[in-house]
Design a protein around this motif. Structure first.
Motif, mmCIF file in Angstrom:
data_model
loop_
_atom_site.group_PDB
_atom_site.id
_atom_site.type_symbol
_atom_site.label_atom_id
_atom_site.label_comp_id
_atom_site.label_asym_id
_atom_site.label_seq_id
_atom_site.Cartn_x
_atom_site.Cartn_y
_atom_site.Cartn_z
ATOM 1 N N GLY A 1 -18.422 -76.085 16.972
ATOM 2 C CA GLY A 1 -19.811 -77.427 16.853
ATOM 3 C C GLY A 1 -21.280 -76.919 17.402
ATOM 4 O O GLY A 1 -21.050 -77.709 18.113
ATOM 5 N N MET A 2 -21.595 -76.022 16.770
ATOM 6 C CA MET A 2 -22.555 -75.420 16.838
ATOM 7 C C MET A 2 -23.843 -75.144 15.814
ATOM 8 O O MET A 2 -25.117 -74.954 16.210
ATOM 9 C CB MET A 2 -22.525 -73.706 17.615
ATOM 10 N N GLU B 1 -23.403 -80.133 22.211
ATOM 11 C CA GLU B 1 -24.115 -80.895 23.142
ATOM 12 C C GLU B 1 -23.741 -80.589 24.132
ATOM 13 O O GLU B 1 -24.698 -80.620 24.626
ATOM 14 C CB GLU B 1 -22.396 -82.189 22.675
ATOM 15 N N LEU B 2 -22.994 -79.697 24.363
ATOM 16 C CA LEU B 2 -23.119 -79.136 26.012
ATOM 17 C C LEU B 2 -24.341 -78.655 26.181
ATOM 18 O O LEU B 2 -24.612 -78.386 27.383
ATOM 19 C CB LEU B 2 -21.674 -78.570 25.843
ATOM 20 N N MET B 3 -24.282 -77.475 25.072
ATOM 21 C CA MET B 3 -26.036 -76.556 25.160
ATOM 22 C C MET B 3 -26.868 -77.676 25.275
ATOM 23 O O MET B 3 -27.864 -77.340 26.388
ATOM 24 C CB MET B 3 -25.828 -75.355 23.953
ATOM 25 N N ALA C 1 -26.956 -79.099 28.577
ATOM 26 C CA ALA C 1 -27.777 -78.183 29.585
ATOM 27 C C ALA C 1 -28.931 -77.807 29.669
ATOM 28 O O ALA C 1 -29.582 -76.783 30.878
ATOM 29 C CB ALA C 1 -26.477 -76.759 29.886
ATOM 30 N N PHE C 2 -29.409 -77.218 28.241
ATOM 31 C CA PHE C 2 -31.004 -77.093 28.082
ATOM 32 C C PHE C 2 -31.868 -77.887 28.943
ATOM 33 O O PHE C 2 -32.679 -77.724 29.139
ATOM 34 C CB PHE C 2 -31.115 -77.141 26.988
ATOM 35 N N GLN C 3 -31.500 -78.934 28.242
ATOM 36 C CA GLN C 3 -32.168 -80.193 29.252
ATOM 37 C C GLN C 3 -31.967 -80.443 30.816
ATOM 38 O O GLN C 3 -33.134 -81.032 31.714
ATOM 39 C CB GLN C 3 -31.561 -81.797 28.694
#
Ligand code: KIV
Length: 275
Positions: free
Chosen positions: A221-222, A239-241, A244-246
């Motif tokens: 899902g990337m 979504e997780l990435m 984390a970036f936010q």
């Protein structure tokens, strides 16, 4: 233990399934390898998911060698198959052997993959005779997207289905050790699998194939530019990435990061001498 073409032959004989995922870099290859996946495909899909092209046409030999080198260093046990990019084998048998050789010598691949059926059999035969294992690729062949008129399911009419079966038998006869079957109805892929002595690896070809391959960014899902119907999402890492970036962005801007535990210390008397 290193997976080889013999692992594939044994799987076919013993009717056990073969797993394959794409990878394009060292750390992902290591994670896939350590999960026990049999084979890593350095796909020319790197044009889409790594380089941001809308198709695979612009991918070069240099791109493929660069990424194959990285994957090979991370794939201790998985069989590394490197895609031959558009126009690296269609032009002549000589070009095919030279470019397959580069993917082995410079990229340290264990095998190469090329797209097409009967029309690329002279290339497959010559590459195999040079001692290089070849995985064929039939059905939807993305390098021919302009000729096919888009990413369409292949082999739905009797004539098209018959041609695909003949192509599969032809690439086997030419010496391929496996064949990827992409975007083909399940029943046809199962029939081809039954008729062949070599491993079939399906992508959008149903459960009757001897193995399966997916693009790793799709299954994690990337990659959201487009998601074919045949992709199963095993995680939502995109979504997780983003989350984390936010959070990182917020913490940098609020000076919450780096905290004391991320920071190197020195004696106060040393720093005081510099004031
Ligand atoms: O390039 C690629 O990733 C592929 C798979 C989709 C089979 O050829």
């Amino acid at each position: 233990m290193k997976n080889t073409v013999l692992t594939f032959a044994k799987a076919k004989k013993e009717k056990t399934k073969v797993s394959m995922l794409t990878a394009y870099d060292y750390s992902t290859a290591k994670l896939i390898n350590d999960a026990g996946i049999n084979s890593i495909l350095v796909g020319d899909s790197l044009g889409n998911v790594m380089l941001g092209y809308e198709d695979t046409i612009s991918v070069t030999m240099e791109d493929m060698i660069h990424h194959t080198k990285a994957v090979s260093r991370g794939a201790k046990d998985a069989l590394v198959v490197a895609d031959m990019p558009f126009m690296s084998y269609q032009t002549s048998v000589y070009d095919a052997v030279v470019n397959a050789g580069r993917l082995m010598k410079e990229g340290r691949a264990n095998a190469v993959k090329l797209e097409g059926g009967r029309e690329v059999c002279p290339q497959i035969k010559a590459i195999v005779e040079a001692g290089i294992p070849v995985c064929a690729h039939i059905g939807l062949t993305p390098q021919s997207i302009n000729a096919l008129g888009g990413n369409k399911v292949q082999g739905k009419t009797e004539a098209a289905a018959r041609k695909l079966l003949e192509d599969a038998l032809a690439v086997q006869e030419a010496g391929a050790f496996a064949v990827v079957i992409e975007a083909v109805p399940e029943k046809l892929a199962a029939l081809i699998t039954e008729k062949l002595d070599i491993v079939t690896i399906g992508i959008g070809a149903g459960n009757g194939c001897d193995g399966q391959v997916l693009v790793y960014q799709d299954m994690l899902g990337m990659f959201s530019d487009f998601t074919p119907r045949f992709v199963k999402k095993y995680a939502s890492l995109g979504e997780l990435m983003t989350a984390a970036f936010q959070q990182y962005d917020e913490e940098v801007k609020s000076a919450a990061f780096p905290a004391a535990e991320h920071t190197y210390k020195m004696d106060d008397d040393v720093i005081e001498k510099l004031y």
